[in-house]
Write a protein that holds these residues in place. Structure first.
Motif, PDB file in Angstrom:
ATOM      1  N   SER A   3       0.826  -1.209   0.000  1.00 21.81           N
ATOM      2  CA  SER A   3       0.000   0.000   0.000  1.00 21.81           C
ATOM      3  C   SER A   3       0.857   1.254   0.000  1.00 21.81           C
ATOM      4  O   SER A   3       0.485   2.280  -0.587  1.00 21.81           O
ATOM      5  CB  SER A   3      -0.923   0.008   1.221  1.00 21.81           C
ATOM      6  N   ASP A   4       2.006   1.188   0.662  1.00 25.12           N
ATOM      7  CA  ASP A   4       2.878   2.358   0.807  1.00 25.12           C
ATOM      8  C   ASP A   4       3.918   2.465  -0.307  1.00 25.12           C
ATOM      9  O   ASP A   4       4.646   3.467  -0.382  1.00 25.12           O
ATOM     10  CB  ASP A   4       3.612   2.301   2.152  1.00 25.12           C
ATOM     11  N   ASP A   5       3.989   1.453  -1.159  1.00 20.03           N
ATOM     12  CA  ASP A   5       5.032   1.406  -2.193  1.00 20.03           C
ATOM     13  C   ASP A   5       4.458   1.914  -3.519  1.00 20.03           C
ATOM     14  O   ASP A   5       3.648   1.235  -4.159  1.00 20.03           O
ATOM     15  CB  ASP A   5       5.539  -0.028  -2.334  1.00 20.03           C
ATOM     16  N   GLN A   6       4.882   3.089  -3.924  1.00 22.67           N
ATOM     17  CA  GLN A   6       4.348   3.703  -5.145  1.00 22.67           C
ATOM     18  C   GLN A   6       4.826   3.025  -6.424  1.00 22.67           C
ATOM     19  O   GLN A   6       4.284   3.289  -7.504  1.00 22.67           O
ATOM     20  CB  GLN A   6       4.735   5.185  -5.175  1.00 22.67           C
ATOM     21  N   LEU A   7       5.808   2.152  -6.306  1.00 18.03           N
ATOM     22  CA  LEU A   7       6.357   1.505  -7.499  1.00 18.03           C
ATOM     23  C   LEU A   7       5.872   0.075  -7.678  1.00 18.03           C
ATOM     24  O   LEU A   7       6.272  -0.606  -8.626  1.00 18.03           O
ATOM     25  CB  LEU A   7       7.893   1.535  -7.440  1.00 18.03           C
ATOM     26  N   LEU A   8       5.010  -0.377  -6.784  1.00 16.82           N
ATOM     27  CA  LEU A   8       4.396  -1.697  -6.910  1.00 16.82           C
ATOM     28  C   LEU A   8       2.889  -1.518  -6.854  1.00 16.82           C
ATOM     29  O   LEU A   8       2.357  -0.983  -5.874  1.00 16.82           O
ATOM     30  CB  LEU A   8       4.884  -2.633  -5.796  1.00 16.82           C
ATOM     31  N   ASN A   9       2.200  -1.967  -7.883  1.00 16.99           N
ATOM     32  CA  ASN A   9       0.776  -1.687  -8.059  1.00 16.99           C
ATOM     33  C   ASN A   9      -0.017  -2.980  -8.200  1.00 16.99           C
ATOM     34  O   ASN A   9       0.157  -3.712  -9.170  1.00 16.99           O
ATOM     35  CB  ASN A   9       0.586  -0.819  -9.319  1.00 16.99           C
ATOM     36  N   THR A  10      -0.853  -3.283  -7.218  1.00 14.85           N
ATOM     37  CA  THR A  10      -1.670  -4.509  -7.318  1.00 14.85           C
ATOM     38  C   THR A  10      -2.898  -4.245  -8.179  1.00 14.85           C
ATOM     39  O   THR A  10      -3.480  -3.157  -8.150  1.00 14.85           O
ATOM     40  CB  THR A  10      -2.105  -4.998  -5.932  1.00 14.85           C
ATOM     41  N   VAL A  11      -3.295  -5.274  -8.939  1.00 10.91           N
ATOM     42  CA  VAL A  11      -4.401  -5.139  -9.900  1.00 10.91           C
ATOM     43  C   VAL A  11      -5.282  -6.383  -9.863  1.00 10.91           C
ATOM     44  O   VAL A  11      -4.841  -7.465  -9.463  1.00 10.91           O
ATOM     45  CB  VAL A  11      -3.867  -4.954 -11.345  1.00 10.91           C
ATOM     46  N   THR A  12      -6.542  -6.215 -10.281  1.00 12.21           N
ATOM     47  CA  THR A  12      -7.348  -7.378 -10.633  1.00 12.21           C
ATOM     48  C   THR A  12      -7.029  -7.714 -12.084  1.00 12.21           C
ATOM     49  O   THR A  12      -6.691  -6.826 -12.888  1.00 12.21           O
ATOM     50  CB  THR A  12      -8.849  -7.110 -10.466  1.00 12.21           C
ATOM     51  N   VAL A  13      -7.153  -8.962 -12.447  1.00 12.08           N
ATOM     52  CA  VAL A  13      -6.660  -9.396 -13.758  1.00 12.08           C
ATOM     53  C   VAL A  13      -7.461  -8.774 -14.893  1.00 12.08           C
ATOM     54  O   VAL A  13      -6.892  -8.240 -15.855  1.00 12.08           O
ATOM     55  CB  VAL A  13      -6.666 -10.932 -13.859  1.00 12.08           C
ATOM     56  N   ASN A  14      -8.790  -8.829 -14.801  1.00 15.43           N
ATOM     57  CA  ASN A  14      -9.581  -8.319 -15.921  1.00 15.43           C
ATOM     58  C   ASN A  14      -9.375  -6.829 -16.130  1.00 15.43           C
ATOM     59  O   ASN A  14      -9.285  -6.358 -17.264  1.00 15.43           O
ATOM     60  CB  ASN A  14     -11.058  -8.624 -15.704  1.00 15.43           C
ATOM     61  N   THR A  15      -9.292  -6.055 -15.036  1.00 15.23           N
ATOM     62  CA  THR A  15      -9.056  -4.616 -15.167  1.00 15.23           C
ATOM     63  C   THR A  15      -7.712  -4.345 -15.823  1.00 15.23           C
ATOM     64  O   THR A  15      -7.589  -3.474 -16.704  1.00 15.23           O
ATOM     65  CB  THR A  15      -9.120  -3.932 -13.788  1.00 15.23           C
ATOM     66  N   TYR A  16      -6.692  -5.109 -15.407  1.00 20.48           N
ATOM     67  CA  TYR A  16      -5.381  -4.959 -16.039  1.00 20.48           C
ATOM     68  C   TYR A  16      -5.467  -5.244 -17.536  1.00 20.48           C
ATOM     69  O   TYR A  16      -4.925  -4.488 -18.366  1.00 20.48           O
ATOM     70  CB  TYR A  16      -4.363  -5.882 -15.384  1.00 20.48           C
ATOM     71  N   LEU A  17      -6.149  -6.316 -17.909  1.00 18.28           N
ATOM     72  CA  LEU A  17      -6.215  -6.709 -19.323  1.00 18.28           C
ATOM     73  C   LEU A  17      -7.011  -5.706 -20.146  1.00 18.28           C
ATOM     74  O   LEU A  17      -6.721  -5.501 -21.333  1.00 18.28           O
ATOM     75  CB  LEU A  17      -6.821  -8.108 -19.446  1.00 18.28           C
ATOM     76  N   GLU A  18      -8.013  -5.089 -19.541  1.00 13.80           N
ATOM     77  CA  GLU A  18      -8.771  -4.064 -20.262  1.00 13.80           C
ATOM     78  C   GLU A  18      -7.865  -2.894 -20.647  1.00 13.80           C
ATOM     79  O   GLU A  18      -7.998  -2.316 -21.723  1.00 13.80           O
ATOM     80  CB  GLU A  18      -9.934  -3.569 -19.402  1.00 13.80           C
ATOM     81  N   ASP A  19      -6.949  -2.541 -19.739  1.00 11.36           N
ATOM     82  CA  ASP A  19      -6.041  -1.425 -19.991  1.00 11.36           C
ATOM     83  C   ASP A  19      -4.786  -1.840 -20.747  1.00 11.36           C
ATOM     84  O   ASP A  19      -4.123  -0.989 -21.359  1.00 11.36           O
ATOM     85  CB  ASP A  19      -5.621  -0.787 -18.664  1.00 11.36           C
ATOM     86  N   ASN A  20      -4.475  -3.143 -20.703  1.00 12.29           N
ATOM     87  CA  ASN A  20      -3.228  -3.634 -21.302  1.00 12.29           C
ATOM     88  C   ASN A  20      -3.497  -4.928 -22.078  1.00 12.29           C
ATOM     89  O   ASN A  20      -3.063  -6.009 -21.673  1.00 12.29           O
ATOM     90  CB  ASN A  20      -2.172  -3.896 -20.220  1.00 12.29           C
ATOM     91  N   PRO A  21      -4.210  -4.835 -23.184  1.00 12.19           N
ATOM     92  CA  PRO A  21      -4.471  -6.063 -23.957  1.00 12.19           C
ATOM     93  C   PRO A  21      -3.163  -6.694 -24.423  1.00 12.19           C
ATOM     94  O   PRO A  21      -2.170  -5.973 -24.675  1.00 12.19           O
ATOM     95  CB  PRO A  21      -5.310  -5.571 -25.137  1.00 12.19           C
ATOM     96  N   PRO A  22      -3.111  -8.013 -24.508  1.00 13.67           N
ATOM     97  CA  PRO A  22      -1.856  -8.685 -24.869  1.00 13.67           C
ATOM     98  C   PRO A  22      -1.337  -8.226 -26.231  1.00 13.67           C
ATOM     99  O   PRO A  22      -2.104  -8.064 -27.184  1.00 13.67           O
ATOM    100  CB  PRO A  22      -2.236 -10.165 -24.902  1.00 13.67           C
ATOM    101  N   SER A  23      -0.037  -8.032 -26.292  1.00 19.07           N
ATOM    102  CA  SER A  23       0.601  -7.658 -27.561  1.00 19.07           C
ATOM    103  C   SER A  23       1.278  -8.858 -28.220  1.00 19.07           C
ATOM    104  O   SER A  23       1.652  -8.793 -29.383  1.00 19.07           O
ATOM    105  CB  SER A  23       1.636  -6.555 -27.324  1.00 19.07           C
ATOM    106  N   GLN A  24       1.434  -9.941 -27.452  1.00 20.37           N
ATOM    107  CA  GLN A  24       2.093 -11.135 -27.971  1.00 20.37           C
ATOM    108  C   GLN A  24       1.077 -12.268 -28.161  1.00 20.37           C
ATOM    109  O   GLN A  24       0.140 -12.396 -27.371  1.00 20.37           O
ATOM    110  CB  GLN A  24       3.188 -11.597 -27.015  1.00 20.37           C
ATOM    111  N   LYS A  25       1.286 -13.081 -29.195  1.00 21.74           N
ATOM    112  CA  LYS A  25       0.386 -14.199 -29.472  1.00 21.74           C
ATOM    113  C   LYS A  25       1.087 -15.531 -29.271  1.00 21.74           C
ATOM    114  O   LYS A  25       2.290 -15.667 -29.486  1.00 21.74           O
ATOM    115  CB  LYS A  25      -0.144 -14.122 -30.904  1.00 21.74           C
TER     116      LYS A  25
END
Length: 565
Positions: free
Chosen positions: A414-436
């Motif tokens: 919580s106190d570490d600005q350089l480590l960011n926890t995410v839920t998977v679907n939210t992450y994927l919505e913002d970062n769709p895979p670039s590799q196949k």
């Protein structure tokens, strides 16, 4: 050096086998109830104290169904049957108490409480089922009552006990418990069970967590679709006759989706393949059923790419851009996003960190995450580290269970600005895979193969029994048997397809494995009984060979406390 934060996905797998003997309407083991009180509620509730922490939880349908069974009053487990007034216990019930009411970590838990430790010493510190005839009379009625209370008390989460005046009072009292104490204690357990699903639902609605699902009774999907697929990782493995019923895999997953919609109001985005076991055919089915993403292990990724994931002597990945990103898996035009867990870091939490002090363990994990971020500083993109493991099994080895470790970890993150926890679907919505990935290796998190569930003498016999029962079931389907009868028989068949039965058969002592093997055969027998067919004789005989002392004692692993020999 880039100051871009590193994304981290914690994916906690919350699962218990389906323990119900549907003929007796009894649960042969209590772990849904007890882990519900010690783990499943608090694992999610702790996040309320850390509103910036995100996590993903797999609540398996079999677990949800069993929790609801308890709450509706339909479930009673063998460990509850001996919670009657201590003065009314029979010798068989006393024997069951002495054998099973120390089923928790002796050094990490029992030893913390002098009275509980005293009772264990009086029992003789016996683990395996042996005759306790000479011990039974050494215990007074008050001893049995104190044992009933202590076992159920320590299976409630430590934080809940500390915050609850009644539970804390029981701990401080230590002995001389009353029947009223015991009744109130059980009511506390039910109160915790009632909160599990609503707590998950509310935190998902608040977008702090994501809930995913898994095929209903936790089958190994590649083996249901085609058991011969196990040869892809182990070409020389001896296999049983082929089991190939992709429709069963599909129906178990559809049933899971329906349950998820009932409890959470929409279709799940993600799916946890049981034991992270995948194959190309599995992906095709999951895409057809509308899932957006799924998960497996780093070894599956490595085998799929034909590329090693290298680690240095300290365990740090030296080609991090390979592992720490999602992939778009394309199987004959069927595409799904897929993440792959860091096997090493997940195992650190699951198997290693309990050997360290809490501060040293959290320091180590935080350092490793920063090392990953540093190693990626020249790579464009928002990378993802996936840490996934069971949400209950690791903690019993930690001093103080998971309380100190998770609180300190979540506080640090919580106190570490350089480590960011995410839920998977939210992450994927913002970062769709670039590799196949146009190819996916067939295997699981266990040594990138399916050998944990097939390929030994005992496991193969179980698969042969399942195949024979499945064929006999299909004959009645084809003959036009009544739909309601077919549905009831199919349910027992699906229960027997669960992964936990072959998992345990060759993995532990006879004492622990025998109930699973017996329940597996019970489910298959129930298929025949529902269909009005004669039960084959081979299903009445154990697959596992009992040790000599077990044969002499004639212990029935499914008998329960009212029929103990």
């Amino acid at each position: 050096m880039s100051e871009k934060p590193l994304n981290i996905a914690f994916v906690w797998n919350q699962h218990q086998p389906y323990y119900k003997d549907t003929v007796k309407n009894e649960y042969i083991m209590p772990w849904v109830r007890l882990h519900g009180c010690k783990n499943y509620y608090q694992m999610v509730a702790i996040l309320r104290e850390y509103p910036t922490i995100r996590a993903t939880f797999n609540l398996t349908p079999a677990l949800i169904e069993q929790i609801e069974d308890y709450l509706e009053g339909e479930a009673v487990d063998y460990y509850m049957l001996v919670m009657k007034p201590a003065r009314a216990l029979s010798s068989r019930e006393k024997s069951f108490l002495l054998q099973h009411y120390f089923d928790i970590h002796w050094d990490r838990v029992v030893a913390l409480y002098p009275r509980y430790q005293q009772l264990l010493n009086k029992q003789g510190r016996k683990r395996e089922p042996v005759s306790l005839e000479g011990v039974i009379d050494k215990f007074s009625t008050q001893d049995y009552l104190d044992l009933q209370v202590w076992f159920n008390l320590v299976w409630i989460d430590l934080e809940i006990r500390e915050k609850d005046l009644f539970l804390r009072g029981l701990q401080e009292k230590g002995s001389g418990f009353t029947e009223e104490d015991k009744t109130t204690l059980l009511a506390k357990q039910w109160n915790i069970l009632q909160k599990i699903i609503p707590e998950h639902r509310e935190l998902q609605e608040n977008r702090q967590i994501e809930i995913i699902t898994t095929p209903y009774y936790h089958p190994i999907l590649p083996l249901l679709i085609d058991s011969n697929s196990a040869l892809r990782a182990n070409p020389d493995m001896p296999l049983p006759k082929q089991f190939a019923y992709p429709q069963d895999a599909r129906e178990q997953t559809e049933k899971a989706i329906q349950q998820y919609e009932k409890y959470f109001g929409f279709k799940p985005y993600g799916v946890w393949p049981p034991e992270q076991a995948v194959s190309p055919e599995t992906i095709t089915q999951l895409v057809e059923q509308g899932f957006r993403w799924t998960i497996s292990d780093e070894e599956i990724l490595s085998k799929s790419l034909g590329l090693d994931i290298h680690r240095d002597e300290f365990g740090h990945v030296t080609n991090p851009e390979v592992l720490y990103q999602p992939y778009r898996v394309n199987i004959n035009g069927s595409e799904i996003s897929m993440i792959f867990r860091d096997h090493y870091l997940s195992d650190k939490i699951g198997f290693s960190y309990h050997h360290m002090s809490v501060q040293h363990a959290v320091d180590d994990l935080q350092h490793r995450l920063h090392k990953i971020r540093e190693n990626l500083h020249n790579s464009p993109g928002n990378y993802l580290v996936t840490i996934s493991l069971d949400g209950e099994n690791a903690w019993e080895w930690y001093p103080g269970d998971r309380k100190d470790f998770l609180h300190q970890l979540y506080r640090r993150l919580s106190d570490d600005q350089l480590l960011n926890t995410v839920t998977v679907n939210t992450y994927l919505e913002d970062n769709p895979p670039s590799q196949k990935l146009n190819y996916l290796f067939t295997g699981s998190w266990v040594h990138h193969s399916l050998a944990r569930w097939i390929g030994t003498r005992n496991k193969n016999v179980m698969w042969d029994y399942l195949t024979k029962t499945r064929k006999d079931f299909q004959k009645r389907v084809d003959a036009g048997e009544k739909p309601e009868i077919i549905q009831k028989a199919r349910e027992s068949l699906f229960m027997a397809e669960g992964s936990d039965f072959p998992w345990w058969v060759d993995s532990t002592s006879y004492y622990l494995a025998a109930p699973f093997e017996a329940l597996f055969r019970k489910h298959l027998m129930n298929v025949y009984k529902v269909l009005g067919m004669e039960v084959p004789e081979y299903l009445k005989r154990p697959v596992l060979e009992a040790p000599q002392e077990e044969r002499e004692w004639k212990h029935d692993p499914l008998a329960g406390p009212t029929a103990m020999a």
